[in-house]
Design a protein around this motif. Structure first.
Motif, PDB file in Angstrom:
ATOM      1  N   ASP A 206       0.835  -1.194   0.000  1.00 31.43           N
ATOM      2  CA  ASP A 206       0.000   0.000   0.000  1.00 31.43           C
ATOM      3  C   ASP A 206       0.875   1.251   0.000  1.00 31.43           C
ATOM      4  O   ASP A 206       1.915   1.298   0.668  1.00 31.43           O
ATOM      5  CB  ASP A 206      -0.895   0.024   1.233  1.00 31.43           C
ATOM      6  CG  ASP A 206      -1.986  -1.031   1.182  1.00 31.43           C
ATOM      7  OD1 ASP A 206      -2.053  -1.767   0.175  1.00 31.43           O
ATOM      8  OD2 ASP A 206      -2.773  -1.116   2.142  1.00 31.43           O
TER       9      ASP A 206
ATOM     10  N   LEU B 142       1.677   5.401  -2.063  1.00 32.83           N
ATOM     11  CA  LEU B 142       1.561   6.363  -3.144  1.00 32.83           C
ATOM     12  C   LEU B 142       2.711   6.162  -4.131  1.00 32.83           C
ATOM     13  O   LEU B 142       3.871   6.058  -3.727  1.00 32.83           O
ATOM     14  CB  LEU B 142       1.605   7.781  -2.575  1.00 32.83           C
ATOM     15  CG  LEU B 142       1.680   8.947  -3.557  1.00 32.83           C
ATOM     16  CD1 LEU B 142       0.383   9.059  -4.341  1.00 32.83           C
ATOM     17  CD2 LEU B 142       1.960  10.250  -2.803  1.00 32.83           C
TER      18      LEU B 142
ATOM     19  N   ALA C  79       1.715  13.274   1.335  1.00 32.21           N
ATOM     20  CA  ALA C  79       1.429  11.900   1.781  1.00 32.21           C
ATOM     21  C   ALA C  79       1.028  11.877   3.252  1.00 32.21           C
ATOM     22  O   ALA C  79       1.430  12.737   4.042  1.00 32.21           O
ATOM     23  CB  ALA C  79       2.642  11.014   1.556  1.00 32.21           C
TER      24      ALA C  79
ATOM     25  N   GLU D 247       2.986   6.797   5.389  1.00 37.90           N
ATOM     26  CA  GLU D 247       2.639   6.175   4.112  1.00 37.90           C
ATOM     27  C   GLU D 247       3.874   6.025   3.239  1.00 37.90           C
ATOM     28  O   GLU D 247       4.711   6.925   3.153  1.00 37.90           O
ATOM     29  CB  GLU D 247       1.593   7.019   3.383  1.00 37.90           C
ATOM     30  CG  GLU D 247       1.127   6.414   2.065  1.00 37.90           C
ATOM     31  CD  GLU D 247      -0.004   7.200   1.428  1.00 37.90           C
ATOM     32  OE1 GLU D 247      -0.883   6.571   0.801  1.00 37.90           O
ATOM     33  OE2 GLU D 247      -0.032   8.440   1.572  1.00 37.90           O
TER      34      GLU D 247
ATOM     35  N   VAL E 180       5.958   6.261   0.047  1.00 35.32           N
ATOM     36  CA  VAL E 180       5.945   7.071  -1.166  1.00 35.32           C
ATOM     37  C   VAL E 180       7.053   6.561  -2.084  1.00 35.32           C
ATOM     38  O   VAL E 180       8.218   6.492  -1.681  1.00 35.32           O
ATOM     39  CB  VAL E 180       6.166   8.558  -0.850  1.00 35.32           C
ATOM     40  CG1 VAL E 180       6.261   9.371  -2.138  1.00 35.32           C
ATOM     41  CG2 VAL E 180       5.057   9.089   0.042  1.00 35.32           C
TER      42      VAL E 180
ATOM     43  N   ARG F  33      -2.637   5.682  -6.144  1.00 36.83           N
ATOM     44  CA  ARG F  33      -2.574   5.155  -4.778  1.00 36.83           C
ATOM     45  C   ARG F  33      -2.930   3.682  -4.833  1.00 36.83           C
ATOM     46  O   ARG F  33      -3.926   3.295  -5.464  1.00 36.83           O
ATOM     47  CB  ARG F  33      -3.528   5.890  -3.851  1.00 36.83           C
ATOM     48  CG  ARG F  33      -3.742   5.163  -2.519  1.00 36.83           C
ATOM     49  CD  ARG F  33      -4.417   6.016  -1.483  1.00 36.83           C
ATOM     50  NE  ARG F  33      -3.441   6.883  -0.832  1.00 36.83           N
ATOM     51  CZ  ARG F  33      -3.729   8.057  -0.285  1.00 36.83           C
ATOM     52  NH1 ARG F  33      -4.953   8.522  -0.370  1.00 36.83           N
ATOM     53  NH2 ARG F  33      -2.804   8.765   0.317  1.00 36.83           N
TER      54      ARG F  33
ATOM     55  N   ARG G 272      -3.896   0.226  -2.780  1.00 41.22           N
ATOM     56  CA  ARG G 272      -4.446  -0.270  -1.505  1.00 41.22           C
ATOM     57  C   ARG G 272      -5.019  -1.657  -1.740  1.00 41.22           C
ATOM     58  O   ARG G 272      -5.793  -1.876  -2.678  1.00 41.22           O
ATOM     59  CB  ARG G 272      -5.547   0.658  -0.975  1.00 41.22           C
ATOM     60  CG  ARG G 272      -6.186   0.142   0.334  1.00 41.22           C
ATOM     61  CD  ARG G 272      -7.328   1.020   0.771  1.00 41.22           C
ATOM     62  NE  ARG G 272      -6.866   2.366   1.130  1.00 41.22           N
ATOM     63  CZ  ARG G 272      -7.695   3.376   1.373  1.00 41.22           C
ATOM     64  NH1 ARG G 272      -8.997   3.203   1.258  1.00 41.22           N
ATOM     65  NH2 ARG G 272      -7.210   4.564   1.706  1.00 41.22           N
TER      66      ARG G 272
ATOM     67  N   ARG H 147      -6.266   7.599  -9.027  1.00 44.28           N
ATOM     68  CA  ARG H 147      -5.231   7.973  -9.992  1.00 44.28           C
ATOM     69  C   ARG H 147      -5.436   9.406 -10.456  1.00 44.28           C
ATOM     70  O   ARG H 147      -6.548   9.937 -10.429  1.00 44.28           O
ATOM     71  CB  ARG H 147      -5.209   7.007 -11.182  1.00 44.28           C
ATOM     72  CG  ARG H 147      -6.501   6.938 -11.969  1.00 44.28           C
ATOM     73  CD  ARG H 147      -6.312   6.145 -13.274  1.00 44.28           C
ATOM     74  NE  ARG H 147      -6.128   4.720 -13.085  1.00 44.28           N
ATOM     75  CZ  ARG H 147      -5.035   4.045 -13.447  1.00 44.28           C
ATOM     76  NH1 ARG H 147      -4.030   4.682 -14.020  1.00 44.28           N
ATOM     77  NH2 ARG H 147      -4.962   2.747 -13.268  1.00 44.28           N
TER      78      ARG H 147
ATOM     79  N   VAL I  43      -3.647  12.710  -5.620  1.00 42.12           N
ATOM     80  CA  VAL I  43      -3.812  11.336  -5.161  1.00 42.12           C
ATOM     81  C   VAL I  43      -3.542  11.223  -3.667  1.00 42.12           C
ATOM     82  O   VAL I  43      -4.218  10.479  -2.946  1.00 42.12           O
ATOM     83  CB  VAL I  43      -2.880  10.393  -5.962  1.00 42.12           C
ATOM     84  CG1 VAL I  43      -2.818   9.020  -5.310  1.00 42.12           C
ATOM     85  CG2 VAL I  43      -3.377  10.272  -7.399  1.00 42.12           C
ATOM     86  N   ALA I  44      -2.546  11.951  -3.184  1.00 42.90           N
ATOM     87  CA  ALA I  44      -2.188  11.858  -1.767  1.00 42.90           C
ATOM     88  C   ALA I  44      -3.265  12.435  -0.864  1.00 42.90           C
ATOM     89  O   ALA I  44      -3.460  11.967   0.262  1.00 42.90           O
ATOM     90  CB  ALA I  44      -0.871  12.585  -1.522  1.00 42.90           C
TER      91      ALA I  44
END
Length: 364
Positions: free
Chosen positions: A236, A238, A257, A261, A263, A329, A331, A338, A348-349
């Motif tokens: 998962d 970005l 982000a 998360e 990246v 992203r 998940r 997107r 997206v973030a």
């Protein structure tokens, strides 16, 4: 007699060309070097050289990459305990490239990774400016470990400008200036208040990301240029795909982000022979210095990939190039959001979690 495979022969030819090119560049410098002489030194035809490198600039960049990637790692410094210590340690390691007074001018330029007279076109300079912004971000992410509440990109830009300036001075006036004074000056830059903030004016006007639930076939075997392992793109997080002309947008992904998360910054170009090599050279050189000062923990949630096209293709980009700016992203093994165009990583973030598409129940 052992018969070489085609791949082995290509590798041997390439190694011979690089070795001959290094001698040519050391003896004559970039401007006066000739591909014909390089071919003669390598005991190969001119065509054999051009079959591996499209021109002198690509060959010069390849020589510099070989120099940087095969240089002795050197001893790591003790972990810095303050921002000032971190700046001083980084500067000392960076300044090791300065040539000695007795070194030849051409050999000294090679040691300095000099690009003077090499990037003589607008595209090359534009890409270099974008790479410099990414370099500043990478240095800043390490400096911010010592001041978690503050952005340190402007400080990183200032330090890199000072060090790059010392490189140019060493190229034109060898032996001028004391590296210890330069490192000392970098250390004291920690006390300057640059009022650094993160508030790009265009971000409030970025179009929202598109929620989706697309299948995600994550490419494998891609190296993380910041760490020592491979990138897990199935996890998962970005993913921001940025062309070499849009690397300044990397900070949008990092700053936008969510805490903790992952990246992944993916760099693409439509000119791998020259632009791709330029990005690889500068990033490899900087990261080599950073690793000797900071633990890889500094990039715990950040990955950097130099992509040959597999990631861009996997997220649906058909013709990635220097102007590319796209993000997704991931998940639960699917792409759930997107965006493409300016501000894609930020879109997206920051997509509202309630609006992110959910994977079908039978895949969860």
């Amino acid at each position: 007699m052992v018969r070489l495979t085609r791949v082995q022969q290509q590798e041997r030819t390439r190694a011979s060309v690089l070795a001959a090119a290094k001698v040519e560049f050391v003896e004559r410098g970039y401007a006066l070097a000739k591909v014909d002489r390089i071919a003669e030194r390598a005991e190969l035809t001119r065509g054999a050289v051009y079959s591996n490198f499209p021109g002198k600039r690509a060959l010069y960049l390849a020589v510099l990459i070989d120099l940087v990637e095969n240089a002795a790692a050197g001893e790591s410094s003790a972990p810095p305990v303050s921002l000032a210590d971190a700046l001083g340690a980084f500067a000392r390691i960076w300044l090791e490239r300065l040539p000695l007074v007795g070194d030849s001018a051409s050999g000294g330029r090679l040691q300095l990774r000099s690009l003077d007279g090499v990037l003589d076109d607008e595209r090359g300079r534009e890409v270099l400016a974008q790479v410099a912004r990414l370099e500043a971000l990478l240095l800043a992410t390490t400096l911010e470990l010592y001041t978690p509440a503050g952005r340190r990109v402007r400080l990183a830009e200032l330090v890199l400008t000072l060090l790059d300036g010392s490189s140019h001075r060493a190229e034109t006036a060898p032996g001028f200036g004391d590296p210890f004074d330069l490192a000392h000056a970098c250390r004291h830059l920690a006390g300057i208040d640059l009022a650094d903030t993160w508030a790009p004016p265009h971000l409030p006007y970025v179009s929202p990301a598109e929620p989706c639930a697309d299948a995600w076939e994550a490419p494998t075997g891609l190296a993380d240029r910041l760490g020592d392992d491979q990138v897990d793109l199935a996890a998962d997080g970005l993913i921001a795909v940025l062309g070499a002309g849009r690397l300044g947008a990397a900070e949008e992904a990092v700053r936008s982000a969510r805490p903790g998360e992952q990246v992944t910054l993916v760099v693409v170009t439509d000119d791998p022979a020259e632009t791709g090599r330029l990005v690889r050279l500068r990033i490899t050189d900087l990261v080599g210095c950073l690793r000797r000062v900071f633990a890889t923990e500094a990039w715990r949630h950040l990955r950097l990939v130099l992509d040959g096209g597999s990631v861009a293709s996997a997220i649906g980009l058909t013709e990635p190039g220097d102007a590319t700016e796209a993000a997704v992203r991931v998940r639960g093994g699917r792409i759930v959001a997107r965006a493409q165009g300016r501000g894609a990583a930020h879109a997206v973030a920051t997509v509202d979690g309630q609006n992110v598409a959910r994977p079908p129940k039978d895949t969860m």
